[in-house]
Structure formats: structure tokens, C-alpha cells
Design a protein around this motif. Structure first.
Motif, PDB file in Angstrom:
ATOM      1  N   ALA A  24     -17.423  44.250  20.321  1.00  0.00           N
ATOM      2  CA  ALA A  24     -17.666  43.139  19.728  1.00  0.00           C
ATOM      3  C   ALA A  24     -18.983  42.358  19.805  1.00  0.00           C
ATOM      4  O   ALA A  24     -19.610  41.872  18.851  1.00  0.00           O
ATOM      5  N   ASP A  25     -19.624  42.764  20.996  1.00  0.00           N
ATOM      6  CA  ASP A  25     -21.339  42.581  21.056  1.00  0.00           C
ATOM      7  C   ASP A  25     -21.886  43.197  20.012  1.00  0.00           C
ATOM      8  O   ASP A  25     -22.800  42.382  19.429  1.00  0.00           O
ATOM      9  N   ARG A  26     -21.562  44.472  19.780  1.00  0.00           N
ATOM     10  CA  ARG A  26     -22.288  45.172  18.803  1.00  0.00           C
ATOM     11  C   ARG A  26     -22.142  44.517  17.261  1.00  0.00           C
ATOM     12  O   ARG A  26     -23.021  44.232  16.622  1.00  0.00           O
ATOM     13  N   LEU A  27     -20.883  44.149  17.077  1.00  0.00           N
ATOM     14  CA  LEU A  27     -20.746  44.034  15.575  1.00  0.00           C
ATOM     15  C   LEU A  27     -21.226  42.580  15.247  1.00  0.00           C
ATOM     16  O   LEU A  27     -21.502  41.941  14.292  1.00  0.00           O
ATOM     17  N   PHE A  28     -20.842  41.594  16.415  1.00  0.00           N
ATOM     18  CA  PHE A  28     -21.326  40.178  16.212  1.00  0.00           C
ATOM     19  C   PHE A  28     -22.926  40.038  16.176  1.00  0.00           C
ATOM     20  O   PHE A  28     -23.325  39.584  15.216  1.00  0.00           O
ATOM     21  N   ALA A  29     -23.509  41.010  16.919  1.00  0.00           N
ATOM     22  CA  ALA A  29     -24.961  41.017  16.740  1.00  0.00           C
ATOM     23  C   ALA A  29     -25.580  41.608  15.366  1.00  0.00           C
ATOM     24  O   ALA A  29     -26.550  41.243  14.724  1.00  0.00           O
ATOM     25  N   GLU A  30     -24.694  42.687  14.832  1.00  0.00           N
ATOM     26  CA  GLU A  30     -25.258  43.496  13.607  1.00  0.00           C
ATOM     27  C   GLU A  30     -24.650  42.305  12.490  1.00  0.00           C
ATOM     28  O   GLU A  30     -25.431  42.245  11.339  1.00  0.00           O
ATOM     29  N   ARG A  31     -23.400  41.679  12.598  1.00  0.00           N
ATOM     30  CA  ARG A  31     -22.792  41.145  11.249  1.00  0.00           C
ATOM     31  C   ARG A  31     -22.634  39.640  11.457  1.00  0.00           C
ATOM     32  O   ARG A  31     -22.307  38.893  10.478  1.00  0.00           O
ATOM     33  N   GLY A  32     -22.831  39.016  12.547  1.00  0.00           N
ATOM     34  CA  GLY A  32     -22.600  37.621  12.613  1.00  0.00           C
ATOM     35  C   GLY A  32     -21.213  37.437  13.218  1.00  0.00           C
ATOM     36  O   GLY A  32     -20.229  38.469  13.236  1.00  0.00           O
ATOM     37  N   ALA A  33     -20.581  36.217  13.045  1.00  0.00           N
ATOM     38  CA  ALA A  33     -19.549  35.685  13.876  1.00  0.00           C
ATOM     39  C   ALA A  33     -18.254  35.757  12.692  1.00  0.00           C
ATOM     40  O   ALA A  33     -17.163  35.666  13.213  1.00  0.00           O
ATOM     41  N   ALA A  34     -18.548  36.294  11.336  1.00  0.00           N
ATOM     42  CA  ALA A  34     -17.447  36.388  10.546  1.00  0.00           C
ATOM     43  C   ALA A  34     -16.619  37.832  10.730  1.00  0.00           C
ATOM     44  O   ALA A  34     -15.758  37.810   9.994  1.00  0.00           O
ATOM     45  N   VAL A  35     -17.139  38.582  11.780  1.00  0.00           N
ATOM     46  CA  VAL A  35     -16.449  39.926  11.949  1.00  0.00           C
ATOM     47  C   VAL A  35     -14.941  39.294  12.560  1.00  0.00           C
ATOM     48  O   VAL A  35     -14.904  38.587  13.243  1.00  0.00           O
ATOM     49  N   SER A  36     -14.091  39.813  11.820  1.00  0.00           N
ATOM     50  CA  SER A  36     -12.733  39.720  12.346  1.00  0.00           C
ATOM     51  C   SER A  36     -11.952  40.470  13.638  1.00  0.00           C
ATOM     52  O   SER A  36     -12.661  41.578  13.987  1.00  0.00           O
ATOM     53  N   LEU A  37     -11.299  39.921  14.303  1.00  0.00           N
ATOM     54  CA  LEU A  37     -10.725  40.799  15.345  1.00  0.00           C
ATOM     55  C   LEU A  37      -9.897  42.288  14.887  1.00  0.00           C
ATOM     56  O   LEU A  37      -9.985  43.058  15.782  1.00  0.00           O
ATOM     57  N   ASN A  38      -9.465  42.400  13.628  1.00  0.00           N
ATOM     58  CA  ASN A  38      -8.934  43.479  13.133  1.00  0.00           C
ATOM     59  C   ASN A  38      -9.988  44.312  12.963  1.00  0.00           C
ATOM     60  O   ASN A  38      -9.928  45.811  13.484  1.00  0.00           O
ATOM     61  N   GLU A  39     -11.091  44.066  12.479  1.00  0.00           N
ATOM     62  CA  GLU A  39     -12.498  45.045  12.432  1.00  0.00           C
ATOM     63  C   GLU A  39     -12.931  45.532  13.726  1.00  0.00           C
ATOM     64  O   GLU A  39     -13.339  46.439  13.904  1.00  0.00           O
ATOM     65  N   ILE A  40     -12.880  44.531  14.720  1.00  0.00           N
ATOM     66  CA  ILE A  40     -13.289  45.100  15.857  1.00  0.00           C
ATOM     67  C   ILE A  40     -12.351  46.053  16.433  1.00  0.00           C
ATOM     68  O   ILE A  40     -12.761  46.863  17.114  1.00  0.00           O
ATOM     69  N   ALA A  41     -11.032  45.767  16.390  1.00  0.00           N
ATOM     70  CA  ALA A  41      -9.905  46.765  16.874  1.00  0.00           C
ATOM     71  C   ALA A  41     -10.360  48.229  16.419  1.00  0.00           C
ATOM     72  O   ALA A  41     -10.215  49.095  17.054  1.00  0.00           O
ATOM     73  N   VAL A  42     -10.391  48.271  15.032  1.00  0.00           N
ATOM     74  CA  VAL A  42     -10.639  49.470  14.284  1.00  0.00           C
ATOM     75  C   VAL A  42     -12.094  49.967  14.826  1.00  0.00           C
ATOM     76  O   VAL A  42     -11.986  51.314  14.869  1.00  0.00           O
ATOM     77  N   ALA A  43     -12.893  49.681  15.004  1.00  0.00           N
ATOM     78  CA  ALA A  43     -14.336  49.804  15.213  1.00  0.00           C
ATOM     79  C   ALA A  43     -14.194  50.491  16.997  1.00  0.00           C
ATOM     80  O   ALA A  43     -14.749  51.325  17.294  1.00  0.00           O
ATOM     81  N   ALA A  44     -13.352  49.737  17.687  1.00  0.00           N
ATOM     82  CA  ALA A  44     -13.262  50.120  19.258  1.00  0.00           C
ATOM     83  C   ALA A  44     -12.110  51.377  19.226  1.00  0.00           C
ATOM     84  O   ALA A  44     -12.213  51.858  20.287  1.00  0.00           O
ATOM     85  N   GLY A  45     -11.389  51.523  18.255  1.00  0.00           N
ATOM     86  CA  GLY A  45     -10.261  52.771  18.390  1.00  0.00           C
ATOM     87  C   GLY A  45      -9.222  52.197  19.178  1.00  0.00           C
ATOM     88  O   GLY A  45      -8.511  52.934  19.662  1.00  0.00           O
ATOM     89  N   VAL A  46      -9.095  50.958  19.107  1.00  0.00           N
ATOM     90  CA  VAL A  46      -7.565  50.445  19.520  1.00  0.00           C
ATOM     91  C   VAL A  46      -6.724  49.762  18.760  1.00  0.00           C
ATOM     92  O   VAL A  46      -7.271  49.359  17.466  1.00  0.00           O
ATOM     93  N   GLY A  47      -5.438  49.418  19.126  1.00  0.00           N
ATOM     94  CA  GLY A  47      -4.763  48.684  18.168  1.00  0.00           C
ATOM     95  C   GLY A  47      -5.084  47.125  18.126  1.00  0.00           C
ATOM     96  O   GLY A  47      -5.617  46.625  19.197  1.00  0.00           O
TER      97      GLY A  47
END
Length: 244
Positions: A24-47
Motif C-alpha cells: 500500500a505504501d508503494r502504490l499510494f506513493a506511485e498512484r495516489g490515494a485513488a488505489v483501491s483495497l482490491n488492487e492492493i490485495a492483488v499487488a500484495a499477492g493476498v486475498g
């Protein structure tokens, strides 16, 4: 459930939580606060359920990421305060803050929006950023290495201007170096204690024209005038011829 199994589950849960936070730290820094929790889950490799179990809302996750960032800034500030050189400590902290801001624009903007530049931290009763910054600034000013007419609000405003409004990191870094030079006190300024050049005045007794008795004109250069005018010069010449 056996105790060993419970410990293993807790360990897995902690790793998953840390993985989600780092992602989440990386994605928020790269793309801003618009990143969704589902996108974070996919990027983290968890459900998605794993993310929601630790962070029921995106605001909760973003707040945790921001708190971690604030903690890192505060920890670096404490290390800077322990540095023996006031100048190196002050500018080291400034560089760390600006590097974090340039690398994490969205997080920096969220910090400003939350007021964490000014509001005291509930945990320690003082502002995480401004407290070490003000202490480092005061120490550098006492050492005479930073100009004395700055306060912490001036420094913060200038840093925000360079990091929040410039999209090109290279340009921002170049302007920050100019800003550092502006913060520094003038050391051994070249002071010229020179008296303006004034033409030498001739220490001569004023003389009068030998023909008419009038004052002779002053000349800046060359031999002084002997007669007050061409007419008096001619009269003197004619008189001299008559006597010879």
C-alpha cells in the motif's frame, strides 16, 4: 487448537499485514490515494479478505501508512539531533524530508491535508516533524551557520513550495540546493572599507589676473591659468612688446 499452530497463524497474519502495508505504501506513493483495497490485495499477492481483515476501510489503511511515514521522519529527526555538527544535522534532516516528499508525492499531500505538519502527535505530545526541525534550526542558528531571521514556519513553507509544486524531481533538487544556500548565514562576507576616490585638491593660494585683477579660472589638469581671458593675454603681450 495447539499453541504452536496459534503462533504460526499469528506469525502468518503479521507477515501478511506487513506485506499489505508495504504494498500500500508503494502504490499510494506511485498512484495516489485513488488505489483501491482490491488492487492492493492483488499487488500484495493476498486475498481481499486478508486486507479487509486487517484494514476494514481504505482510510484506515492510508492512515496506518501515513503514521508509519511520520514515524520514520520522527526517528530520523531524533538521529539528526544526536549529530554533533549543527550544520550537518540541520541540512541532513531537510534533505531526508524533501527526498521522502519527492519520492512519495501523494503521501506528502495527504500528510499536509491531515495537518500533521502542525498538529501535535497524540503519542508524544508534540509535532513529529516540526519539533526536531525547530530544534535543529535553533541549534544551527546559535552556531551561526544558518541565518537568524528564519523560523520553522518559513522553512516549512519554502520546503513545501519546492516539493509540492514542481513535477520534475531533478529540477526540484536543483532548486532545493539553491534554497539550502539561501538558508546559510553569510560567512566572512567581503566588506570593502574603501573611501570613494576624490580628486586631489591643489593646496595653492588663489591668484588674480595680472592685467585686470580678476580671479583666474581653475583648471583640473595641466598648468594653472596665467590670465583670466584671451583679451587680457593679448593686452599683456602687447604691453610686453612695447617695453622691449
Amino acid at each position: 487448537m495447539p499453541a504452536a499452530t496459534q503462533r504460526a497463524e499469528r506469525s502468518d497474519s503479521q507477515r501478511n499485514r506487513q506485506n499489505v502495508l508495504e504494498t500500500a505504501d508503494r502504490l499510494f506513493a506511485e498512484r495516489g490515494a485513488a488505489v483501491s483495497l482490491n488492487e492492493i490485495a492483488v499487488a500484495a499477492g493476498v486475498g481481499a479478505g486478508t486486507v479487509y481483515r486487517h484494514f476494514p476501510t481504505k482510510d484506515a489503511l492510508l492512515a496506518t501508512v501515513l503514521d508509519q511515514r511520520l514515524g520514520q521522519l520522527g526517528e530520523y529527526g531524533e538521529r539528526a539531533l544526536a549529530m554533533p555538527d549543527p550544520e550537518a544535522a540541520f541540512f541532513s534532516y531537510l534533505r531526508f524530508i524533501t527526498e521522502q516528499a519527492l519520492a512519495n508525492r501523494a503521501i506528502c499531500e495527504a500528510l499536509v491535508a491531515r495537518g500533521d505538519w502542525q498538529e501535535p502527535s497524540k503519542a508524544i505530545g508534540r509535532c513529529v516533524l516540526d519539533s526536531p526541525l525547530s530544534l535543529l534550526l535553533a541549534r544551527a542558528q546559535r552556531a551561526g551557520v544558518v541565518r537568524g531571521d528564519l523560523d520553522v514556519e518559513d522553512v516549512r513553507a519554502l520546503l513545501t513550495g519546492c516539493t509540492a509544486r514542481i513535477d520534475d524531481p531533478a529540477r526540484a533538487q536543483r532548486l532545493l540546493e539553491v534554497l539550502w544556500d539561501g538558508f546559510r548565514a553569510q560567512r566572512n562576507p567581503e566588506v570593502r572599507n574603501e573611501t570613494p576616490a576624490v580628486p586631489e585638491l591643489r593646496n595653492e593660494t588663489k591668484r588674480n589676473c595680472p592685467v585686470c585683477g580678476g580671479p583666474l579660472p581653475e583648471t583640473a589638469t595641466g598648468r594653472p591659468a596665467k590670465y583670466c581671458s584671451a583679451a587680457c593675454r593679448q593686452k599683456a603681450f602687447r604691453k610686453k612688446r612695447k617695453t622691449t
